[in-house]
Design an enzyme around this catalytic site. Sequence first.
Site, PDB file in Angstrom:
ATOM      1  N   LYS A 174       0.903  -1.177   0.000  1.00 14.79           N
ATOM      2  CA  LYS A 174       0.000   0.000   0.000  1.00 14.79           C
ATOM      3  C   LYS A 174       0.931   1.213   0.000  1.00 14.79           C
ATOM      4  CE  LYS A 174      -1.685   3.067   1.830  1.00 14.79           C
ATOM      5  NZ  LYS A 174      -1.406   4.456   1.330  1.00 14.79           N
ATOM      6  N   GLU A 177      -0.316   7.542  -1.408  1.00 14.27           N
ATOM      7  CA  GLU A 177      -1.253   7.992  -2.439  1.00 14.27           C
ATOM      8  C   GLU A 177      -0.739   9.238  -3.157  1.00 14.27           C
ATOM      9  OE1 GLU A 177      -1.458   7.825   0.792  1.00 14.27           O
ATOM     10  OE2 GLU A 177      -3.165   8.911   1.632  1.00 14.27           O
ATOM     11  N   ARG A 178       0.390   9.819  -2.651  1.00 13.27           N
ATOM     12  CA  ARG A 178       0.915  11.026  -3.300  1.00 13.27           C
ATOM     13  C   ARG A 178       1.721  10.700  -4.558  1.00 13.27           C
ATOM     14  NH1 ARG A 178      -0.174  15.053  -0.011  1.00 13.27           N
ATOM     15  NH2 ARG A 178       0.241  14.996   2.223  1.00 13.27           N
ATOM     16  N   SER A 227       5.181   8.726   9.205  1.00 13.06           N
ATOM     17  CA  SER A 227       5.309   9.640  10.344  1.00 13.06           C
ATOM     18  C   SER A 227       5.064   8.894  11.662  1.00 13.06           C
ATOM     19  CB  SER A 227       4.312  10.785  10.177  1.00 13.06           C
ATOM     20  OG  SER A 227       3.010  10.257  10.097  1.00 13.06           O
ATOM     21  N   CYS A 282      14.031  11.105   5.727  1.00 14.29           N
ATOM     22  CA  CYS A 282      14.022  10.790   7.163  1.00 14.29           C
ATOM     23  C   CYS A 282      15.422  10.853   7.741  1.00 14.29           C
ATOM     24  CB  CYS A 282      13.421   9.423   7.404  1.00 14.29           C
ATOM     25  SG  CYS A 282      14.452   8.122   6.767  1.00 14.29           S
ATOM     26  N   GLU A 384       9.357  17.457  14.011  1.00 12.41           N
ATOM     27  CA  GLU A 384       9.869  17.220  12.665  1.00 12.41           C
ATOM     28  C   GLU A 384       9.201  18.208  11.703  1.00 12.41           C
ATOM     29  OE1 GLU A 384       8.591  13.574  10.628  1.00 12.41           O
ATOM     30  OE2 GLU A 384      10.635  13.343   9.887  1.00 12.41           O
TER      31      GLU A 384
HETATM   32  P1  NAD Z   1       2.516   9.416   6.523  1.00  4.54           P
HETATM   33  O1  NAD Z   1       2.621   8.878   7.903  1.00  4.54           O
HETATM   34  O2  NAD Z   1       1.582  10.537   6.270  1.00  4.54           O
HETATM   35  O3  NAD Z   1       2.077   8.257   5.495  1.00  4.54           O
HETATM   36  C1  NAD Z   1       2.759   7.021   5.441  1.00  4.54           C
HETATM   37  C2  NAD Z   1       1.781   5.949   4.970  1.00  4.54           C
HETATM   38  O4  NAD Z   1       0.730   5.828   5.934  1.00  4.54           O
HETATM   39  C3  NAD Z   1       1.131   6.258   3.636  1.00  4.54           C
HETATM   40  O5  NAD Z   1       1.039   5.072   2.880  1.00  4.54           O
HETATM   41  C4  NAD Z   1      -0.238   6.778   4.035  1.00  4.54           C
HETATM   42  O6  NAD Z   1      -1.235   6.512   3.071  1.00  4.54           O
HETATM   43  C5  NAD Z   1      -0.536   6.018   5.310  1.00  4.54           C
HETATM   44  N1  NAD Z   1      -1.398   6.768   6.234  1.00  4.54           N
HETATM   45  C6  NAD Z   1      -1.442   8.120   6.376  1.00  4.54           C
HETATM   46  N2  NAD Z   1      -2.351   8.443   7.317  1.00  4.54           N
HETATM   47  C7  NAD Z   1      -2.870   7.287   7.795  1.00  4.54           C
HETATM   48  C8  NAD Z   1      -3.846   6.969   8.800  1.00  4.54           C
HETATM   49  N3  NAD Z   1      -4.457   7.914   9.499  1.00  4.54           N
HETATM   50  N4  NAD Z   1      -4.114   5.676   9.019  1.00  4.54           N
HETATM   51  C9  NAD Z   1      -3.505   4.709   8.323  1.00  4.54           C
HETATM   52  N5  NAD Z   1      -2.577   4.947   7.361  1.00  4.54           N
HETATM   53  C10 NAD Z   1      -2.256   6.223   7.101  1.00  4.54           C
HETATM   54  O7  NAD Z   1       4.016   9.798   6.055  1.00  4.54           O
HETATM   55  P2  NAD Z   1       4.476  10.539   4.729  1.00  4.54           P
HETATM   56  O8  NAD Z   1       4.117  11.974   4.831  1.00  4.54           O
HETATM   57  O9  NAD Z   1       4.064   9.774   3.532  1.00  4.54           O
HETATM   58  O10 NAD Z   1       6.057  10.373   4.868  1.00  4.54           O
HETATM   59  C11 NAD Z   1       6.880  11.248   5.594  1.00  4.54           C
HETATM   60  C12 NAD Z   1       7.183  10.695   6.972  1.00  4.54           C
HETATM   61  O11 NAD Z   1       7.822   9.432   6.870  1.00  4.54           O
HETATM   62  C13 NAD Z   1       8.153  11.564   7.762  1.00  4.54           C
HETATM   63  O12 NAD Z   1       7.720  11.622   9.089  1.00  4.54           O
HETATM   64  C14 NAD Z   1       9.471  10.827   7.647  1.00  4.54           C
HETATM   65  O13 NAD Z   1      10.385  11.085   8.696  1.00  4.54           O
HETATM   66  C15 NAD Z   1       8.994   9.427   7.685  1.00  4.54           C
HETATM   67  N6  NAD Z   1       9.978   8.501   7.145  1.00  4.54           N
HETATM   68  C16 NAD Z   1      10.629   7.695   8.031  1.00  4.54           C
HETATM   69  C17 NAD Z   1      11.593   6.813   7.565  1.00  4.54           C
HETATM   70  C18 NAD Z   1      12.323   5.916   8.521  1.00  4.54           C
HETATM   71  O14 NAD Z   1      12.953   4.962   8.076  1.00  4.54           O
HETATM   72  N7  NAD Z   1      12.258   6.147   9.817  1.00  4.54           N
HETATM   73  C19 NAD Z   1      11.874   6.752   6.204  1.00  4.54           C
HETATM   74  C20 NAD Z   1      11.174   7.590   5.331  1.00  4.54           C
HETATM   75  C21 NAD Z   1      10.221   8.456   5.824  1.00  4.54           C
END
Ligand code: NAD
Length: 499
Positions: A174, A177-178, A227, A282, A384
């Site tokens: 999954k 979606e962006r 996140s 990240c 962050e």
């Molecule tokens: P996000 O948490 O918004 O989304 C991540 C995934 O979760 C997506 O597939 C999204 O569709 C899904 N999602 C979003 N809201 C949800 C909800 N309420 N319930 C269930 N699923 C949901 O993150 P993002 O904006 O796509 O990515 C950026 C974040 O990812 C930053 O915080 C970054 O630090 C983190 N990140 C961490 C690592 C790591 O290895 N620690 C690596 C890359 C990115």
Amino acid sequence: MVRELSHYVGGQHVDGTSGRFADVYDPCAGQVQARVPLASSDEVRNVVAAAEKAQPEWGAMNPQRRARILLKFVDLVNRDLDELAALLSSEHGKTLADARGDIQRGVEVVEFAAGAPHLLKGEFSDSAGAGIDVHSMRQPLGVVAGITPFNFPAMIPLWKAGPALAAGNSFVLKPSERDPSVPLRLAELFTEAGLPDGVFNVVNGDKEAVDALLEDPRVQAVGFVGSTPIAQYIYATAAAHGKRAQCFGGAKNHMVIMPDADLDMAADALIGAGYGSAGERCMAISVAVPVGKATADALVARLRERIAGLKVGHSLAKDSDFGPVVAASAKERIEGYIQSGVDAGATLVEDGRGLTVDGCEGGFWVGPTLFDNVTKDMAIYREEIFGPVLSVLRAEDYDEALRLCSEHEFGNGVAIFTRDGDSARDFASRVQVGMVGINVPIPVPIAYYTFGGWKASGFGDLNQHGADAFRFYTKTKTVTTRWPSGIRTGASFVMPEGS
Ligand code: NAD
């Protein structure tokens, strides 16, 4: 024209039927370029059914044959690298060179995973008891799911799928979606490489799709990156449904600059690690911690000089150092943080707000932003930002710098710049952060080591890639064997002991 995207199930594209869609933007233009379907729970259940059907045959295939398919996939990705990088860049906004790096770091983990025949070997103990041998084997879990973020749309899906598939699982991805187009192209390439239908599937969606995966008893494990609040939610929900989970969250990565550091090297490193990919990594450095006033003053002067020469522009332009941020909401959030830093009393040395790029006036632009005199209590330090904003927090001495890095809520990556081996060694040993760089600003471990942050940056006890990935995606079975020609003891009513 706005393209309509699909899901990828059982080896083919499948249209969405929920009637719900999300817009996929071109962040350089700020315009919608595609619509991605958001799956309903029923659609997710169908995808899981396809994965469940395909898994037994795939899991029973010998690991060397599975590995050959993965290596063929690597060849196909390399064949199409330019096209994939352009597609990735067009939805994410990172530069072409950076998009190639995104794909390349994913491919490296698939190459590592092709060593599965070795990595899946069990253990054997001859004569563990009188006439008794013991061996262990690693078996696939079954259907596993990956839920991935927008910022590495190729790398992170491949970090998860490579080891999971090599270990004999079927996979439901999954993606964000962006920027879902590259994950869909990867699914096509898996099919072209000979992966049996249904072994790798892509279901697009939002919270409804994620919850359906978390609640489905056929899904054995969930790997998440995104996140921190969502990581915590997914970790807790997966556990409540009896699933194995590893969930990686947000970050606030510090870089300590010691008085003896090569300051030009440190400044160059900070510029690349702070502003590369518009700070949407990240492992980006978002906090510089110079030790001592002289170091801080000299560092800030060097950062200013370098920021003046940065080029923010279209992601496909060869001379752009970085492109736009991913969405209008991201731009708004980042600009809100910049204002909060000003309101809290930090010194705004460079302000990235209000940037426009000729010919791309509608794009989601934020220029390089630099704060000095940031303090521990400010939101721009605690939270962050995930944008091109670098904060300088001045430390009086090494102990204070070490404490800052260790006490922060997040513990993903950290770096120290110094010429002194003693400080570097002490820092690497004592700092409470999962990945450490010594004169290396973005210490993303190579594929055969593991990747994972500590504290609010990671939930679960096993990291991504490296040997941990094979532990996460397999279950261990231990077999104790005795043959009739071995020692006969008759019926025994006491607990057998090793001695
Ligand atoms: P996000 O948490 O918004 O989304 C991540 C995934 O979760 C997506 O597939 C999204 O569709 C899904 N999602 C979003 N809201 C949800 C909800 N309420 N319930 C269930 N699923 C949901 O993150 P993002 O904006 O796509 O990515 C950026 C974040 O990812 C930053 O915080 C970054 O630090 C983190 N990140 C961490 C690592 C790591 O290895 N620690 C690596 C890359 C990115």
